[in-house]
Design a protein around this motif. Structure first.
Motif, PDB file in Angstrom:
ATOM      1  N   ASP A 144       1.626  -4.276  -3.387  1.00  0.00           N
ATOM      2  CA  ASP A 144       2.109  -3.505  -4.544  1.00  0.00           C
ATOM      3  C   ASP A 144       2.281  -4.380  -5.778  1.00  0.00           C
ATOM      4  OD1 ASP A 144       2.184  -1.322  -2.826  1.00  0.00           O
ATOM      5  OD2 ASP A 144       4.326  -1.552  -2.404  1.00  0.00           O
ATOM      6  N   GLU A 145       1.294  -5.197  -6.063  1.00  0.00           N
ATOM      7  CA  GLU A 145       1.348  -6.090  -7.221  1.00  0.00           C
ATOM      8  C   GLU A 145       1.378  -5.284  -8.520  1.00  0.00           C
ATOM      9  OE1 GLU A 145      -1.871  -8.984  -9.393  1.00  0.00           O
ATOM     10  OE2 GLU A 145      -1.562  -9.253  -7.232  1.00  0.00           O
ATOM     11  N   THR A 146       2.325  -5.630  -9.417  1.00  0.00           N
ATOM     12  CA  THR A 146       2.485  -4.926 -10.679  1.00  0.00           C
ATOM     13  C   THR A 146       2.739  -5.935 -11.791  1.00  0.00           C
ATOM     14  OG1 THR A 146       3.506  -3.047  -9.543  1.00  0.00           O
ATOM     15  CG2 THR A 146       3.810  -3.178 -11.928  1.00  0.00           C
ATOM     16  N   ARG A 147       2.037  -5.789 -12.912  1.00  0.00           N
ATOM     17  CA  ARG A 147       2.332  -6.644 -14.059  1.00  0.00           C
ATOM     18  C   ARG A 147       3.625  -6.167 -14.713  1.00  0.00           C
ATOM     19  NH1 ARG A 147      -1.924  -9.170 -18.459  1.00  0.00           N
ATOM     20  NH2 ARG A 147      -0.388 -10.553 -19.455  1.00  0.00           N
ATOM     21  N   ILE A 148       4.463  -7.102 -15.137  1.00  0.00           N
ATOM     22  CA  ILE A 148       5.758  -6.746 -15.710  1.00  0.00           C
ATOM     23  C   ILE A 148       5.861  -7.244 -17.147  1.00  0.00           C
ATOM     24  CG2 ILE A 148       6.993  -6.622 -13.518  1.00  0.00           C
ATOM     25  CD1 ILE A 148       8.032  -9.462 -14.046  1.00  0.00           C
ATOM     26  N   HIS A 149       6.716  -6.567 -17.910  1.00  0.00           N
ATOM     27  CA  HIS A 149       6.948  -6.892 -19.316  1.00  0.00           C
ATOM     28  C   HIS A 149       8.422  -6.688 -19.633  1.00  0.00           C
ATOM     29  CE1 HIS A 149       2.578  -6.765 -20.143  1.00  0.00           C
ATOM     30  NE2 HIS A 149       2.573  -5.734 -19.308  1.00  0.00           N
ATOM     31  N   VAL A 150       8.908  -7.438 -20.608  1.00  0.00           N
ATOM     32  CA  VAL A 150      10.247  -7.178 -21.121  1.00  0.00           C
ATOM     33  C   VAL A 150      10.254  -5.794 -21.769  1.00  0.00           C
ATOM     34  CG1 VAL A 150      10.716  -9.627 -21.492  1.00  0.00           C
ATOM     35  CG2 VAL A 150       9.748  -8.252 -23.357  1.00  0.00           C
ATOM     36  N   ALA A 151      11.445  -5.234 -21.967  1.00  0.00           N
ATOM     37  CA  ALA A 151      11.564  -3.901 -22.546  1.00  0.00           C
ATOM     38  C   ALA A 151      11.150  -3.915 -24.018  1.00  0.00           C
ATOM     39  CB  ALA A 151      12.987  -3.391 -22.412  1.00  0.00           C
ATOM     40  N   ALA A 152      10.215  -3.046 -24.382  1.00  0.00           N
ATOM     41  CA  ALA A 152       9.775  -2.962 -25.776  1.00  0.00           C
ATOM     42  C   ALA A 152      10.905  -2.525 -26.690  1.00  0.00           C
ATOM     43  CB  ALA A 152       8.601  -1.990 -25.887  1.00  0.00           C
ATOM     44  N   CYS A 153      11.857  -1.754 -26.149  1.00  0.00           N
ATOM     45  CA  CYS A 153      12.974  -1.250 -26.944  1.00  0.00           C
ATOM     46  C   CYS A 153      14.235  -2.101 -26.773  1.00  0.00           C
ATOM     47  CB  CYS A 153      13.275   0.201 -26.565  1.00  0.00           C
ATOM     48  SG  CYS A 153      13.698   0.431 -24.825  1.00  0.00           S
ATOM     49  N   ALA A 154      14.090  -3.327 -26.288  1.00  0.00           N
ATOM     50  CA  ALA A 154      15.247  -4.199 -26.083  1.00  0.00           C
ATOM     51  C   ALA A 154      15.974  -4.444 -27.398  1.00  0.00           C
ATOM     52  CB  ALA A 154      14.804  -5.534 -25.490  1.00  0.00           C
ATOM     53  N   SER A 155      17.286  -4.614 -27.309  1.00  0.00           N
ATOM     54  CA  SER A 155      18.100  -4.851 -28.494  1.00  0.00           C
ATOM     55  C   SER A 155      17.653  -6.095 -29.238  1.00  0.00           C
ATOM     56  CB  SER A 155      19.563  -4.999 -28.086  1.00  0.00           C
ATOM     57  OG  SER A 155      20.361  -5.332 -29.201  1.00  0.00           O
ATOM     58  N   ARG A 156      17.712  -6.045 -30.564  1.00  0.00           N
ATOM     59  CA  ARG A 156      17.456  -7.216 -31.410  1.00  0.00           C
ATOM     60  C   ARG A 156      18.748  -7.911 -31.809  1.00  0.00           C
ATOM     61  NH1 ARG A 156      12.530  -5.357 -29.813  1.00  0.00           N
ATOM     62  NH2 ARG A 156      10.861  -6.403 -30.941  1.00  0.00           N
ATOM     63  N   GLU A 157      19.889  -7.364 -31.403  1.00  0.00           N
ATOM     64  CA  GLU A 157      21.196  -7.912 -31.762  1.00  0.00           C
ATOM     65  C   GLU A 157      22.026  -8.125 -30.504  1.00  0.00           C
ATOM     66  OE1 GLU A 157      22.920  -5.114 -34.414  1.00  0.00           O
ATOM     67  OE2 GLU A 157      21.595  -5.652 -36.106  1.00  0.00           O
ATOM     68  N   VAL A 158      22.873  -9.151 -30.524  1.00  0.00           N
ATOM     69  CA  VAL A 158      23.729  -9.420 -29.372  1.00  0.00           C
ATOM     70  C   VAL A 158      24.686  -8.269 -29.139  1.00  0.00           C
ATOM     71  CG1 VAL A 158      25.512 -10.938 -28.440  1.00  0.00           C
ATOM     72  CG2 VAL A 158      23.530 -11.919 -29.609  1.00  0.00           C
ATOM     73  N   ALA A 159      25.268  -7.735 -30.207  1.00  0.00           N
ATOM     74  CA  ALA A 159      26.218  -6.635 -30.073  1.00  0.00           C
ATOM     75  C   ALA A 159      25.554  -5.446 -29.380  1.00  0.00           C
ATOM     76  CB  ALA A 159      26.733  -6.229 -31.443  1.00  0.00           C
ATOM     77  N   GLY A 160      26.109  -5.063 -28.252  1.00  0.00           N
ATOM     78  CA  GLY A 160      25.582  -3.934 -27.508  1.00  0.00           C
ATOM     79  C   GLY A 160      24.399  -4.227 -26.618  1.00  0.00           C
ATOM     80  N   SER A 161      23.889  -5.448 -26.645  1.00  0.00           N
ATOM     81  CA  SER A 161      22.752  -5.783 -25.787  1.00  0.00           C
ATOM     82  C   SER A 161      23.181  -5.829 -24.330  1.00  0.00           C
ATOM     83  CB  SER A 161      22.149  -7.132 -26.188  1.00  0.00           C
ATOM     84  OG  SER A 161      23.083  -8.180 -25.989  1.00  0.00           O
ATOM     85  N   ARG A 162      22.225  -5.608 -23.435  1.00  0.00           N
ATOM     86  CA  ARG A 162      22.492  -5.635 -22.000  1.00  0.00           C
ATOM     87  C   ARG A 162      22.443  -7.084 -21.526  1.00  0.00           C
ATOM     88  NH1 ARG A 162      17.705  -1.939 -20.063  1.00  0.00           N
ATOM     89  NH2 ARG A 162      16.693  -3.322 -21.572  1.00  0.00           N
ATOM     90  N   LEU A 163      23.581  -7.607 -21.104  1.00  0.00           N
ATOM     91  CA  LEU A 163      23.751  -9.031 -20.810  1.00  0.00           C
ATOM     92  C   LEU A 163      24.047  -9.255 -19.335  1.00  0.00           C
ATOM     93  CD1 LEU A 163      24.370 -12.055 -21.680  1.00  0.00           C
ATOM     94  CD2 LEU A 163      26.735 -11.273 -22.015  1.00  0.00           C
ATOM     95  N   GLY A 164      23.417 -10.289 -18.770  1.00  0.00           N
ATOM     96  CA  GLY A 164      23.753 -10.764 -17.433  1.00  0.00           C
ATOM     97  C   GLY A 164      24.165 -12.220 -17.500  1.00  0.00           C
ATOM     98  N   VAL A 165      25.229 -12.581 -16.805  1.00  0.00           N
ATOM     99  CA  VAL A 165      25.730 -13.962 -16.791  1.00  0.00           C
ATOM    100  C   VAL A 165      25.784 -14.431 -15.345  1.00  0.00           C
ATOM    101  CG1 VAL A 165      27.626 -15.520 -17.381  1.00  0.00           C
ATOM    102  CG2 VAL A 165      27.096 -13.574 -18.879  1.00  0.00           C
ATOM    103  N   VAL A 166      25.214 -15.605 -15.094  1.00  0.00           N
ATOM    104  CA  VAL A 166      25.165 -16.169 -13.755  1.00  0.00           C
ATOM    105  C   VAL A 166      25.406 -17.682 -13.865  1.00  0.00           C
ATOM    106  CG1 VAL A 166      22.631 -16.385 -13.902  1.00  0.00           C
ATOM    107  CG2 VAL A 166      23.732 -16.329 -11.669  1.00  0.00           C
ATOM    108  N   PRO A 167      26.158 -18.309 -12.979  1.00  0.00           N
ATOM    109  CA  PRO A 167      26.882 -17.711 -11.848  1.00  0.00           C
ATOM    110  C   PRO A 167      28.189 -17.065 -12.288  1.00  0.00           C
ATOM    111  CG  PRO A 167      27.271 -20.064 -11.897  1.00  0.00           C
ATOM    112  CD  PRO A 167      26.275 -19.786 -12.991  1.00  0.00           C
ATOM    113  N   ASP A 168      28.808 -16.356 -11.374  1.00  0.00           N
ATOM    114  CA  ASP A 168      30.025 -15.623 -11.707  1.00  0.00           C
ATOM    115  C   ASP A 168      31.215 -16.541 -11.982  1.00  0.00           C
ATOM    116  OD1 ASP A 168      28.845 -13.124 -11.461  1.00  0.00           O
ATOM    117  OD2 ASP A 168      29.282 -12.971  -9.326  1.00  0.00           O
ATOM    118  N   TRP A 169      31.205 -17.748 -11.462  1.00  0.00           N
ATOM    119  CA  TRP A 169      32.401 -18.598 -11.520  1.00  0.00           C
ATOM    120  C   TRP A 169      32.392 -19.605 -12.677  1.00  0.00           C
ATOM    121  CZ3 TRP A 169      28.742 -18.735  -7.669  1.00  0.00           C
ATOM    122  CH2 TRP A 169      27.914 -19.850  -7.652  1.00  0.00           C
ATOM    123  N   ASP A 170      31.391 -19.604 -13.527  1.00  0.00           N
ATOM    124  CA  ASP A 170      31.331 -20.581 -14.618  1.00  0.00           C
ATOM    125  C   ASP A 170      30.854 -19.844 -15.867  1.00  0.00           C
ATOM    126  OD1 ASP A 170      31.202 -22.782 -16.210  1.00  0.00           O
ATOM    127  OD2 ASP A 170      29.505 -23.715 -15.202  1.00  0.00           O
TER     128      ASP A 170
END
Length: 263
Positions: A144-170
């Protein structure tokens, strides 16, 4: 002779199979603490040895750098970079989000990268200039190989952007972004979620070159951006930022660099 990306996949899948053998018997897995306070297990060392065996058999002249065994010298400006279990703390806790990472560096540039999440039967890969891809593991093979891309409608600003932080303890280094963005739970490694269009921004608050070599190429080939938080362009030691577009990358870097220095 297999091409380098095919070899990286083969090595990573062999390591993933070895890792799953240990993951299935966690209760009996010996573990110890490194000098930096992080956990290491017999599985980390066994997975790295498995990956090294595959790479050395196919490319005996290449250098190899691994988290557990250090660097073995080579010739020709080629170096394989291995993180046998990225997220060992997750691994020993029985959390499925850990990864096996393999990358190739040529003349200082990452040219192939593979990230496997064995416990979820998922794999991501990229070659320099050939795009980023995702697949499913079935019987030790990629389907099931699929080419992937970042979201074309991704936020251009930090405010309200979808953020992930890793690791949880630092998390301190990411606080300027956490205060502005919409921090989200990460069912997968956050940089991979950006590459497949599910997050806009991610901070990996600590790490070494083996933590970033594969994912930095995957996100770049998916149309995103990778940077060290404090001026570093390529993968290396320290915190790193992944973003879906250049505008978001630049604003996030400015917000972090404008924050008071960590004590």
């Amino acid at each position: 002779m297999d091409d380098d990306l095919s070899l990286a996949k083969s090595a990573a899948l062999a390591g993933a199979a070895e890792a799953m053998r240990h993951f299935a018997a966690l209760a009996d897995l010996p573990r110890e603490m490194k000098a930096d306070g992080s956990v290491v297990t017999l599985a980390d060392r066994a997975v790295e040895a498995t990956i090294r065996d595959v790479l050395t058999a196919a490319r005996p002249a290449d250098a190899i750098l691994g988290e557990e065994e250090g660097e073995t010298s080579g010739s020709g400006g080629r170096r394989w970079i291995i993180d046998p279990i990225d997220g060992t703390a997750l691994f020993v806790a029985g959390d499925q989000r850990w990864l096996v990472l393999v990358a190739l560096e040529e003349q200082g540039e990452i040219t192939a990268g593979v990230a496997v999440v064995p416990a979820m039967d998922r794999v991501w890969w990229a070659g320099r200039g050939t795009g980023a891809y995702e697949g499913r593991l079935s019987g030790g093979r990629i389907v099931d190989e699929t080419r992937i891309h970042v979201a074309a409608c991704a936020s251009r600003e930090v405010a309200g952007s979808r953020l992930g932080v890793v690791p949880d303890w630092d998390r301190e280094v990411a606080e300027p972004l956490i205060a502005l963005a919409d921090e989200q739970h990460w069912p997968l490694h956050p940089p991979l979620m950006i590459a497949r269009g599910e997050l806009d921004l991610a901070v990996q608050t600590c790490g070494q070159i083996w933590d970033f070599a594969a994912t930095s190429l995957i996100i770049t080939e998916a149309g995103g951006h990778y940077r060290g938080l404090y001026g570093r362009v390529g993968p290396g030691a320290g915190p790193s930022l992944f973003a879906a577009n250049a505008e978001l990358r630049d604003e996030a870097l400015s917000a972090v660099n404008a924050a008071p220095a960590r004590s």
